[in-house]
Design an enzyme around this catalytic site. Structure first.
Site, PDB file in Angstrom:
ATOM      1  N   GLU A 172       4.329 -34.198  -2.091  1.00  0.00           N
ATOM      2  CA  GLU A 172       3.111 -33.703  -2.701  1.00  0.00           C
ATOM      3  C   GLU A 172       3.433 -32.954  -3.997  1.00  0.00           C
ATOM      4  O   GLU A 172       4.542 -32.442  -4.165  1.00  0.00           O
ATOM      5  CB  GLU A 172       2.411 -32.749  -1.717  1.00  0.00           C
ATOM      6  CG  GLU A 172       1.877 -33.463  -0.481  1.00  0.00           C
ATOM      7  CD  GLU A 172       0.517 -34.071  -0.732  1.00  0.00           C
ATOM      8  OE1 GLU A 172       0.482 -35.195  -1.262  1.00  0.00           O
ATOM      9  OE2 GLU A 172      -0.494 -33.444  -0.415  1.00  0.00           O
ATOM     10  N   SER A 208      -0.979  -0.804  -5.887  1.00  0.00           N
ATOM     11  CA  SER A 208      -0.866  -1.958  -6.780  1.00  0.00           C
ATOM     12  C   SER A 208      -0.286  -1.550  -8.125  1.00  0.00           C
ATOM     13  O   SER A 208      -0.532  -0.441  -8.598  1.00  0.00           O
ATOM     14  CB  SER A 208      -2.244  -2.568  -7.021  1.00  0.00           C
ATOM     15  OG  SER A 208      -2.845  -2.906  -5.793  1.00  0.00           O
ATOM     16  N   LYS A 218     -15.319  -7.626  -7.836  1.00  0.00           N
ATOM     17  CA  LYS A 218     -14.592  -8.519  -8.739  1.00  0.00           C
ATOM     18  C   LYS A 218     -13.982  -9.695  -7.962  1.00  0.00           C
ATOM     19  O   LYS A 218     -14.009 -10.840  -8.423  1.00  0.00           O
ATOM     20  CB  LYS A 218     -13.504  -7.739  -9.468  1.00  0.00           C
ATOM     21  CG  LYS A 218     -12.878  -8.521 -10.602  1.00  0.00           C
ATOM     22  CD  LYS A 218     -11.937  -7.649 -11.397  1.00  0.00           C
ATOM     23  CE  LYS A 218     -11.304  -8.461 -12.515  1.00  0.00           C
ATOM     24  NZ  LYS A 218     -10.338  -7.675 -13.285  1.00  0.00           N
ATOM     25  N   ASP A 219     -13.449  -9.396  -6.765  1.00  0.00           N
ATOM     26  CA  ASP A 219     -12.872 -10.479  -5.962  1.00  0.00           C
ATOM     27  C   ASP A 219     -13.953 -11.438  -5.472  1.00  0.00           C
ATOM     28  O   ASP A 219     -13.700 -12.634  -5.302  1.00  0.00           O
ATOM     29  CB  ASP A 219     -12.090  -9.908  -4.780  1.00  0.00           C
ATOM     30  CG  ASP A 219     -10.722  -9.378  -5.206  1.00  0.00           C
ATOM     31  OD1 ASP A 219     -10.166  -9.921  -6.177  1.00  0.00           O
ATOM     32  OD2 ASP A 219     -10.230  -8.426  -4.575  1.00  0.00           O
ATOM     33  N   HIS A 232       0.802  -1.218   0.000  1.00  0.00           N
ATOM     34  CA  HIS A 232       0.000   0.000   0.000  1.00  0.00           C
ATOM     35  C   HIS A 232       0.839   1.274   0.000  1.00  0.00           C
ATOM     36  O   HIS A 232       0.300   2.357  -0.150  1.00  0.00           O
ATOM     37  CB  HIS A 232      -0.980  -0.014   1.186  1.00  0.00           C
ATOM     38  CG  HIS A 232      -2.159  -0.922   0.931  1.00  0.00           C
ATOM     39  ND1 HIS A 232      -2.119  -1.922   0.013  1.00  0.00           N
ATOM     40  CD2 HIS A 232      -3.404  -0.954   1.464  1.00  0.00           C
ATOM     41  CE1 HIS A 232      -3.281  -2.553  -0.009  1.00  0.00           C
ATOM     42  NE2 HIS A 232      -4.089  -1.982   0.860  1.00  0.00           N
TER      43      HIS A 232
HETATM   44  C1  HEM Z   1      -0.622 -22.529   5.707  1.00  0.00           C
HETATM   45  C2  HEM Z   1      -1.694 -23.199   5.958  1.00  0.00           C
HETATM   46  C3  HEM Z   1      -1.745 -24.720   6.053  1.00  0.00           C
HETATM   47  C4  HEM Z   1      -1.311 -25.643   5.125  1.00  0.00           C
HETATM   48  C5  HEM Z   1      -0.659 -25.359   3.773  1.00  0.00           C
HETATM   49  C6  HEM Z   1      -1.610 -26.970   5.691  1.00  0.00           C
HETATM   50  C7  HEM Z   1      -1.312 -28.185   5.062  1.00  0.00           C
HETATM   51  C8  HEM Z   1      -1.594 -29.448   5.580  1.00  0.00           C
HETATM   52  C9  HEM Z   1      -1.404 -30.698   4.872  1.00  0.00           C
HETATM   53  C10 HEM Z   1      -0.824 -30.862   3.461  1.00  0.00           C
HETATM   54  C11 HEM Z   1      -1.831 -31.720   5.701  1.00  0.00           C
HETATM   55  C12 HEM Z   1      -1.872 -33.227   5.389  1.00  0.00           C
HETATM   56  C13 HEM Z   1      -3.257 -33.578   4.858  1.00  0.00           C
HETATM   57  C14 HEM Z   1      -3.497 -35.061   4.749  1.00  0.00           C
HETATM   58  O1  HEM Z   1      -3.024 -35.672   3.787  1.00  0.00           O
HETATM   59  O2  HEM Z   1      -4.188 -35.599   5.609  1.00  0.00           O
HETATM   60  C15 HEM Z   1      -2.264 -31.115   6.933  1.00  0.00           C
HETATM   61  C16 HEM Z   1      -2.738 -31.822   8.037  1.00  0.00           C
HETATM   62  C17 HEM Z   1      -3.154 -31.252   9.217  1.00  0.00           C
HETATM   63  N1  HEM Z   1      -3.222 -29.892   9.514  1.00  0.00           N
HETATM   64 FE1  HEM Z   1      -2.716 -28.369   8.252  1.00  0.00          FE
HETATM   65  N2  HEM Z   1      -2.191 -26.821   6.925  1.00  0.00           N
HETATM   66  C18 HEM Z   1      -2.295 -25.461   7.194  1.00  0.00           C
HETATM   67  C19 HEM Z   1      -2.831 -24.896   8.343  1.00  0.00           C
HETATM   68  C20 HEM Z   1      -3.244 -25.597   9.484  1.00  0.00           C
HETATM   69  C21 HEM Z   1      -3.724 -24.988  10.708  1.00  0.00           C
HETATM   70  C22 HEM Z   1      -3.860 -23.495  10.961  1.00  0.00           C
HETATM   71  C23 HEM Z   1      -4.041 -26.017  11.562  1.00  0.00           C
HETATM   72  C24 HEM Z   1      -4.609 -25.904  12.975  1.00  0.00           C
HETATM   73  C25 HEM Z   1      -3.938 -25.786  13.970  1.00  0.00           C
HETATM   74  C26 HEM Z   1      -3.756 -27.273  10.889  1.00  0.00           C
HETATM   75  C27 HEM Z   1      -3.942 -28.541  11.447  1.00  0.00           C
HETATM   76  C28 HEM Z   1      -3.712 -29.748  10.790  1.00  0.00           C
HETATM   77  C29 HEM Z   1      -3.950 -31.061  11.365  1.00  0.00           C
HETATM   78  C30 HEM Z   1      -4.503 -31.375  12.760  1.00  0.00           C
HETATM   79  C31 HEM Z   1      -3.586 -32.011  10.370  1.00  0.00           C
HETATM   80  C32 HEM Z   1      -3.632 -33.559  10.472  1.00  0.00           C
HETATM   81  C33 HEM Z   1      -4.961 -34.115  10.051  1.00  0.00           C
HETATM   82  C34 HEM Z   1      -4.954 -34.572   8.633  1.00  0.00           C
HETATM   83  O3  HEM Z   1      -3.977 -35.180   8.199  1.00  0.00           O
HETATM   84  O4  HEM Z   1      -5.929 -34.349   7.931  1.00  0.00           O
HETATM   85  N3  HEM Z   1      -3.272 -26.974   9.626  1.00  0.00           N
HETATM   86  N4  HEM Z   1      -2.105 -29.733   6.839  1.00  0.00           N
END
Ligand code: HEM
Lengths: 281, 418
Positions: free
Chosen positions: B291, B223, B247-248, B219
């Site tokens: 992945e 932009s 638009k968004d 800002h």
């Molecule tokens: C930048 C944002 C985030 C990204 C890119 C991300 C990415 C991922 C990925 C790739 C998995 C594995 C999924 C699977 O194959 O099961 C995962 C699992 C998990 N994430 Fe995140 N996550 C993010 C934010 C969060 C946040 C804020 C939390 C909460 C505290 C969280 C909690 C969990 C938990 C508990 C799992 C395990 C359960 C599962 O495998 O489904 N994530 N996350």
């Protein structure tokens, strides 16, 4: 200065990569990798149709029950279903009473303790129990299976590429080792204790053909005929349900969500156009 | 800071006046994403992806926090707890599939956002800080996604963690102790799973913080736009609200439609089947692949197959993989053409498209088995990747003769309309 250093780093990385590519490439061309028994004789899963395929697919309850019967009468001798509880079977159309009976009659009992003495004991399964396999632990399972481990089948349909078609092909695809294979690769002869199956990644697996003859399982209403092909398909469908029990709910919710989103996005598009109507852009 | 013609926040409601004189939060929002932020009138749909990245982060945080209520970060039960979420928790399947596919959607929109910046020269002065902070977000996202993928404790979780932490083991002398220290043991186990969960919960909030800095820095100059010509007068801009909120809003709808198709009708399409097999330290999967969003970098890592003097090939691969991202931090100074937009840079434009194809090829090779001919192809593609940024771009910016620029945004818009 930045650009000078960058150019040196770039020349080093790119140059060394190209050198490696030329070295690897000449080796690859002068000595192409030899064909192996797997590369020539491994087959992709057969074409097969299931009712649950496609965005609106649903399970066929009668097929799932037939598949459960095959699992119960054949596969459960070696494989557990540890993520699935007996009571989950109500979702495929068994009544509460029927589930109680299935659990109580289940041959693989549940480890517990004797309430009087505290000694290790076993008890009959309850509907809330998970469907146990026959072995108390992996060591026992290996000991009984020529040192191979029969995997838990709860998630097998999602743990293989093209799971449902793979299961169907594997179960109906046992055959004698082709003479052509033995001629080309005499050393690839199926070892003792293993069984040839072209759908298995390494061509030979430790599981003896589990579905061997038509009519091995008697279907309740005798219809369709329990051929090896039909039983394979039914148990593949049942294992797909076991791995993904929420599929129908997912498809239904998805349809509703998509209809909502299409309408909301249409409205958003119209308000976008009307807000911008007087602005050239 | 903003343009002198930016609308000022003038609350009518006495409550809002009271609040504004004590905590000017509504004023802050008004100036950040409301009518108080003037934006070029000619932005195309590629300018939607920043807001969409923010939406994707929001979805990850909300679904993640609820998943964390049911997840157990313990090697013995983590896998079963994820299955418990899938089978027994109310709408657990929806949360878990939304979170797993949400990560993919997040990377799709962030990659489009980054390539928008590459084509339109958004990284150039006076927006270098916006670009640098964006790269910090990208690095944090990769760390977050890597650690998230470990949590379900399947085969790919375990072996992915082992391979990626093993990269640190390639560092001479201190490598092995660093790897052990990172994992809290000699191989991924409970200690690793617990710390990854702790950091996986923390980092998204760090990302949210860096996003605030990213937008703050944006800002200051405002932009950029598809012509790359700076805003000159009020008629070059429109207020963010209602023009770009509308638009968004439409863009968000399209994003959610794509997301819903993936989530409800192909939720395992982008995943690897092996992650439905519980982690087993005794059995190595035939192909260990991360992945899809890491594939181009994985291809660069594996492209180094020949030792260079005393430097082992593995160490070279690790250095090159980190370098492939870190070099983007120097981009504003590598490409010093005064023209921003690729529309007015005939030579740059051609190489830009070569780079796009090159990265897709790298991605394909990163997902393929580490065997010929894929190794050879990724070596050539990786060579181009480094050459593009480190050699070709600096040369182009010297020798290229740019096309004439429009005098102003408004003139460009009117010329297009005529
Ligand atoms: C930048 C944002 C985030 C990204 C890119 C991300 C990415 C991922 C990925 C790739 C998995 C594995 C999924 C699977 O194959 O099961 C995962 C699992 C998990 N994430 Fe995140 N996550 C993010 C934010 C969060 C946040 C804020 C939390 C909460 C505290 C969280 C909690 C969990 C938990 C508990 C799992 C395990 C359960 C599962 O495998 O489904 N994530 N996350």
């Amino acid at each position: 200065m930045v650009r000078l250093i960058a150019a040196i780093v770039g020349l080093f990385f790119s140059g060394w990569l190209l050198v490696s590519a030329v070295l690897g490439g000449t080796a690859y061309i002068s000595e192409p990798p030899a064909a192996t028994a797997e590369s020539l004789f491994h087959k992709h899963p057969k074409e097969v149709e299931f009712s649950f395929e496609g965005p609106l697919g649903k399970y066929d309850r009668a097929q799932l029950q037939r598949g459960f019967q095959v699992y119960k009468e054949v596969c459960s001798a070696c494989h557990g279903l540890a993520q699935v509880a007996f009571r989950d079977l109500q979702q495929i159309g068994y009544s509460e009473g029927a589930v109680k009976k299935i659990a109580a009659d289940w041959p693989n009992q549940i480890a517990s303790i004797d309430p009087a003495t505290g000694e290790a004991a076993t008890r009959k399964a309850l509907p809330t129990d998970k469907i146990a396999g026959p072995y108390p632990n992996d060591v026992a399972a290996r000991a009984a299976n020529n040192n191979a481990l029969p995997p838990d089948l709860s998630l097998i349909a999602k743990a293989r590429h093209e799971g449902p078609a793979y299961l169907y092909s594997l179960l109906s695809g046992y055959e004698a080792q082709p003479a052509e294979l033995l001629k080309q690769f005499p050393e690839a002869k199926t070892p003792n204790g293993l069984h040839y199956n072209p759908y298995f990644a390494t061509l030979n697996l430790a599981m003896p053909q589990p579905l061997t003859s038509d009519g091995q399982v008697t279907y309740a209403d005798g219809n369709p005929k329990p051929t090896v092909d039909q039983m394979s398909k039914d148990v593949a469908a049942f294992l797909t349900w076991a791995a993904e029990p929420k599929l129908e709910n997912r498809h239904r919710t998805g349809l509703g969500v998509l209809i909502f989103l299409l309408m909301a996005t249409g409205l958003a598009f119209m308000s976008y156009k009307s807000i911008w109507a007087d602005k050239k852009h | 800071m903003s343009f002198p013609w930016a609308k000022e926040y003038k609350p009518q409601n006495p409550v809002m006046q009271w609040l504004d004189s004590r905590l000017p939060l509504p004023r802050f929002v008004f100036n950040a994403v409301g009518a108080g932020y003037p934006v070029p009138r000619n932005l195309n749909y590629f300018w939607n992806f920043g807001v969409l990245s923010g939406a994707a982060l929001g979805i990850q945080i909300i679904t993640g926090i609820i998943l964390a209520m049911h997840f157990a970060a313990n090697g013995a039960i983590a896998f079963d707890s994820v299955e418990h979420i899938m089978r027994d928790v109310n709408s657990g399947w929806l949360l878990r599939y939304a979170h797993a596919n949400g990560a993919s959607m997040f990377f799709i929109v962030v990659y489009l956002h980054i390539f928008r910046g590459l084509f339109y020269g958004s990284y150039k002065a006076p927006r270098e800080m916006v670009w640098l902070l964006g790269l910090v977000i990208f690095l944090l996202m990769m760390a977050t996604a890597f650690m998230g993928y470990v949590l379900p404790w399947g085969q790919m979780s375990f072996w992915g963690a082992k391979v990626i932490t093993g990269l640190f083991g390639a560092i001479p002398l201190v490598g092995e102790p660093i790897q052990t220290w990172l994992l809290g043991g000699f191989a991924p186990d409970n200690a690793a799973l617990n710390r990854f969960f702790s950091l996986h919960y923390l980092l998204p909030f760090v990302i949210a913080g860096v996003i605030i800095l990213h937008i703050w820095a944006l800002h200051i100059p405002g932009s950029s736009n598809p012509t790359g010509v700076e805003v000159k007068s009020e008629q070059d801009t429109v207020p963010f609200h209602p023009y770009y909120t509308a638009k968004d809003g439409f863009g968000l709808g399209v994003f959610l439609i794509v997301f819903a198709i993936l989530l409800f009708f192909a939720p395992n399409y982008l995943g690897h089947p092996d992650n439905y097999i519980p982690a087993n330290p005794m059995s190595t999967p035939a192909h260990i692949v991360p992945e899809w969003y890491f594939w181009p970098f994985y291809a660069i890592l594996r492209a180094f197959t020949v030792d260079f003097l005393f430097i082992p090939a593995k160490l070279l691969g690790v250095i090159a993989m980190f370098a492939s991202i870190l070099l983007l931090f120097f981009l504003p100074w590598l490409d010093n053409s005064p023209v921003r937009s690729g529309h007015y840079r005939p030579l740059f434009r051609q190489f830009f498209w070569v780079l796009c194809v090159d990265v897709l090829i790298l991605g394909y090779c990163g997902g393929a088995p580490a065997a010929e001919p894929f190794v050879m192809i990724s070596q050539v593609a990786a060579a181009y990747y480094f050459a593009h940024f480190l050699i070709i771009l600096p040369i182009i910016s010297k020798i290229e003769k740019p096309a004439p620029l429009p005098a102003s945004i408004t003139e460009a818009v009117l010329a297009k309309q005529a």
